[in-house]
Motif scaffolding. Structure first.
Motif, PDB file in Angstrom:
ATOM      1  N   LEU A 164       0.924  -1.005   0.034  1.00 54.55           N
ATOM      2  CA  LEU A 164       0.090  -0.117   0.031  1.00 54.55           C
ATOM      3  C   LEU A 164       0.935   1.305   0.086  1.00 54.55           C
ATOM      4  O   LEU A 164       0.368   2.406  -0.557  1.00 54.55           O
ATOM      5  CB  LEU A 164      -0.878  -0.076   1.067  1.00 54.55           C
ATOM      6  N   CYS A 165       2.100   1.178   0.561  1.00 58.62           N
ATOM      7  CA  CYS A 165       2.692   2.289   0.709  1.00 58.62           C
ATOM      8  C   CYS A 165       4.033   2.378  -0.679  1.00 58.62           C
ATOM      9  O   CYS A 165       4.884   3.231  -0.684  1.00 58.62           O
ATOM     10  CB  CYS A 165       3.788   2.258   1.797  1.00 58.62           C
ATOM     11  N   GLY A 166       3.802   1.684  -1.792  1.00 61.70           N
ATOM     12  CA  GLY A 166       3.982   1.882  -3.031  1.00 61.70           C
ATOM     13  C   GLY A 166       5.621   1.107  -3.314  1.00 61.70           C
ATOM     14  O   GLY A 166       6.400   1.208  -4.229  1.00 61.70           O
ATOM     15  N   ALA A 167       5.862  -0.127  -2.367  1.00 57.50           N
ATOM     16  CA  ALA A 167       7.073  -0.837  -2.374  1.00 57.50           C
ATOM     17  C   ALA A 167       6.676  -2.157  -3.057  1.00 57.50           C
ATOM     18  O   ALA A 167       5.218  -2.591  -3.151  1.00 57.50           O
ATOM     19  CB  ALA A 167       7.643  -1.153  -0.969  1.00 57.50           C
ATOM     20  N   GLU A 168       7.726  -2.928  -3.470  1.00 60.57           N
ATOM     21  CA  GLU A 168       7.342  -4.218  -3.932  1.00 60.57           C
ATOM     22  C   GLU A 168       7.925  -5.181  -2.823  1.00 60.57           C
ATOM     23  O   GLU A 168       9.036  -5.477  -2.940  1.00 60.57           O
ATOM     24  CB  GLU A 168       8.111  -4.625  -5.342  1.00 60.57           C
ATOM     25  N   PRO A 169       6.850  -5.582  -2.141  1.00 58.85           N
ATOM     26  CA  PRO A 169       7.298  -6.596  -1.061  1.00 58.85           C
ATOM     27  C   PRO A 169       7.666  -8.069  -1.657  1.00 58.85           C
ATOM     28  O   PRO A 169       6.969  -8.544  -2.454  1.00 58.85           O
ATOM     29  CB  PRO A 169       6.163  -6.457  -0.121  1.00 58.85           C
ATOM     30  N   VAL A 170       8.411  -8.712  -0.851  1.00 62.26           N
ATOM     31  CA  VAL A 170       8.998 -10.060  -1.445  1.00 62.26           C
ATOM     32  C   VAL A 170       9.317 -10.885  -0.086  1.00 62.26           C
ATOM     33  O   VAL A 170       9.669 -10.031   0.814  1.00 62.26           O
ATOM     34  CB  VAL A 170       9.946 -10.160  -2.301  1.00 62.26           C
ATOM     35  N   LEU A 171       8.974 -12.138   0.014  1.00 64.97           N
ATOM     36  CA  LEU A 171       9.378 -13.042   1.018  1.00 64.97           C
ATOM     37  C   LEU A 171      10.826 -13.383   1.128  1.00 64.97           C
ATOM     38  O   LEU A 171      11.437 -13.731   0.119  1.00 64.97           O
ATOM     39  CB  LEU A 171       8.480 -14.045   1.187  1.00 64.97           C
ATOM     40  N   VAL A 172      11.362 -13.367   2.297  1.00 61.88           N
ATOM     41  CA  VAL A 172      12.861 -13.679   2.363  1.00 61.88           C
ATOM     42  C   VAL A 172      13.097 -14.744   3.360  1.00 61.88           C
ATOM     43  O   VAL A 172      12.774 -14.893   4.424  1.00 61.88           O
ATOM     44  CB  VAL A 172      13.845 -12.727   2.881  1.00 61.88           C
ATOM     45  N   ARG A 173      13.515 -15.953   2.708  1.00 62.01           N
ATOM     46  CA  ARG A 173      13.776 -17.118   3.666  1.00 62.01           C
ATOM     47  C   ARG A 173      14.976 -17.716   3.412  1.00 62.01           C
ATOM     48  O   ARG A 173      15.499 -18.878   4.180  1.00 62.01           O
ATOM     49  CB  ARG A 173      12.593 -18.462   3.402  1.00 62.01           C
ATOM     50  N   ARG A 174      15.728 -17.232   2.435  1.00 58.92           N
ATOM     51  CA  ARG A 174      17.042 -17.852   1.919  1.00 58.92           C
ATOM     52  C   ARG A 174      18.135 -16.849   1.686  1.00 58.92           C
ATOM     53  O   ARG A 174      17.590 -15.613   1.399  1.00 58.92           O
ATOM     54  CB  ARG A 174      17.033 -18.740   0.471  1.00 58.92           C
ATOM     55  N   PRO A 175      19.163 -17.018   1.698  1.00 61.82           N
ATOM     56  CA  PRO A 175      20.274 -16.130   1.376  1.00 61.82           C
ATOM     57  C   PRO A 175      20.424 -15.275  -0.004  1.00 61.82           C
ATOM     58  O   PRO A 175      20.511 -14.006   0.061  1.00 61.82           O
ATOM     59  CB  PRO A 175      21.842 -16.955   1.669  1.00 61.82           C
ATOM     60  N   ALA A 176      20.068 -16.153  -0.888  1.00 65.59           N
ATOM     61  CA  ALA A 176      19.972 -15.722  -2.360  1.00 65.59           C
ATOM     62  C   ALA A 176      18.631 -14.539  -2.466  1.00 65.59           C
ATOM     63  O   ALA A 176      18.915 -13.602  -3.050  1.00 65.59           O
ATOM     64  CB  ALA A 176      19.567 -16.668  -3.326  1.00 65.59           C
ATOM     65  N   GLU A 177      17.611 -14.938  -1.772  1.00 61.76           N
ATOM     66  CA  GLU A 177      16.608 -13.921  -1.684  1.00 61.76           C
ATOM     67  C   GLU A 177      17.022 -12.645  -0.644  1.00 61.76           C
ATOM     68  O   GLU A 177      16.511 -11.641  -1.182  1.00 61.76           O
ATOM     69  CB  GLU A 177      15.267 -14.595  -0.971  1.00 61.76           C
ATOM     70  N   LEU A 178      17.556 -12.765   0.133  1.00 65.94           N
ATOM     71  CA  LEU A 178      18.078 -11.637   0.937  1.00 65.94           C
ATOM     72  C   LEU A 178      19.229 -10.698  -0.052  1.00 65.94           C
ATOM     73  O   LEU A 178      19.087  -9.696  -0.086  1.00 65.94           O
ATOM     74  CB  LEU A 178      18.897 -12.266   2.129  1.00 65.94           C
ATOM     75  N   ALA A 179      19.864 -11.272  -0.671  1.00 63.77           N
ATOM     76  CA  ALA A 179      20.924 -10.691  -1.571  1.00 63.77           C
ATOM     77  C   ALA A 179      20.274  -9.967  -2.573  1.00 63.77           C
ATOM     78  O   ALA A 179      20.656  -8.845  -3.203  1.00 63.77           O
ATOM     79  CB  ALA A 179      21.928 -11.568  -2.161  1.00 63.77           C
ATOM     80  N   ALA A 180      18.994 -10.343  -2.896  1.00 66.24           N
ATOM     81  CA  ALA A 180      18.294  -9.668  -4.128  1.00 66.24           C
ATOM     82  C   ALA A 180      17.458  -8.206  -3.596  1.00 66.24           C
ATOM     83  O   ALA A 180      16.901  -7.615  -4.542  1.00 66.24           O
ATOM     84  CB  ALA A 180      17.558 -10.630  -4.718  1.00 66.24           C
TER      85      ALA A 180
END
Length: 217
Positions: free
Chosen positions: A41-57
């Protein structure tokens, strides 16, 4: 939670134009869905993070409320603890609510000896400082930097900040009662933390502040 605290917030500005920042939500335990909805709602693109590769992105990370010792164990199990510490050292913006505040602390009181923390903010936090689940409460807070008047804050087995370092900006304190004056919101550079749960009330001004902070980076 008292139903009166749930409201539609008309004070969040429309999302900025341009590419939205990609903001991860640590999805190991806790109120992940609520943060995802608020960020969207605040204009970001939220993604779920569970793995190091997801955190890095991601450009930034939200650490949700939940159970801080459980989340710290899961950070180790999912091999995220050291990568997350490294990204915070490198200046990644982060926002932690309740358990997330505990995890971001430099020192944690009244916690398990095997609990881990991230040292993202120079502060000492007392875990479960306001008491047990039955001691959860709501109050109105003056929050520095937010327009639109006081915000309703929901505290659920919440921490408070016992010590804030010289480089830490205090954003909100408890206004009255036995805990009057206790620090419950802080910022150090691009890292923000609240002892309460702004994701559950419908007032998304803190999330908007964080999204703007990420855009500024």
């Amino acid at each position: 939670m008292n139903e009166s605290a749930v409201f539609q917030d008309s004070r969040v500005a429309a999302p900025d134009s341009g590419d939205p920042p990609t903001i991860g939500v640590l999805a190991l335990q806790g109120d992940v869905r609520e943060h995802v909805a608020a960020l969207d709602l605040c204009g970001a693109e939220p993604v779920l993070v569970r793995r190091p590769a997801e955190l890095a992105a991601v450009d930034a990370l939200v650490l949700p409320g939940g159970e801080s010792t459980a989340i710290s164990k899961l950070l180790e199990i999912f091999e995220l603890l050291e990568p997350l510490r490294a990204r915070l050292r490198d200046g990644m913006p982060a926002f932690g609510s309740c358990a997330g505040m505990i995890l971001l602390a430099d020192e944690v009181l009244d916690t398990r000896p095997d609990a881990r923390h991230l040292s993202g903010i120079d502060m000492t936090v007392r875990r479960n400082a306001f008491g047990r689940q039955v001691d959860s409460f709501e109050t109105d807070l003056d929050f520095a930097g937010l327009e639109g008047g006081p915000m309703r804050a929901v505290f659920i087995r919440a921490p408070w900040v016992e010590r804030a370092g010289d480089g830490v900006e205090v954003l909100a304190r408890v206004p009255g009662g036995p805990a009057a004056g206790r620090i419950v919101a802080v910022r150090q550079g691009s890292v923000l933390a609240t002892a309460f749960h702004p994701e559950v009330t419908g007032d998304h001004r803190v999330h908007r502040m964080f999204v703007d902070l990420v855009r500024a980076r």
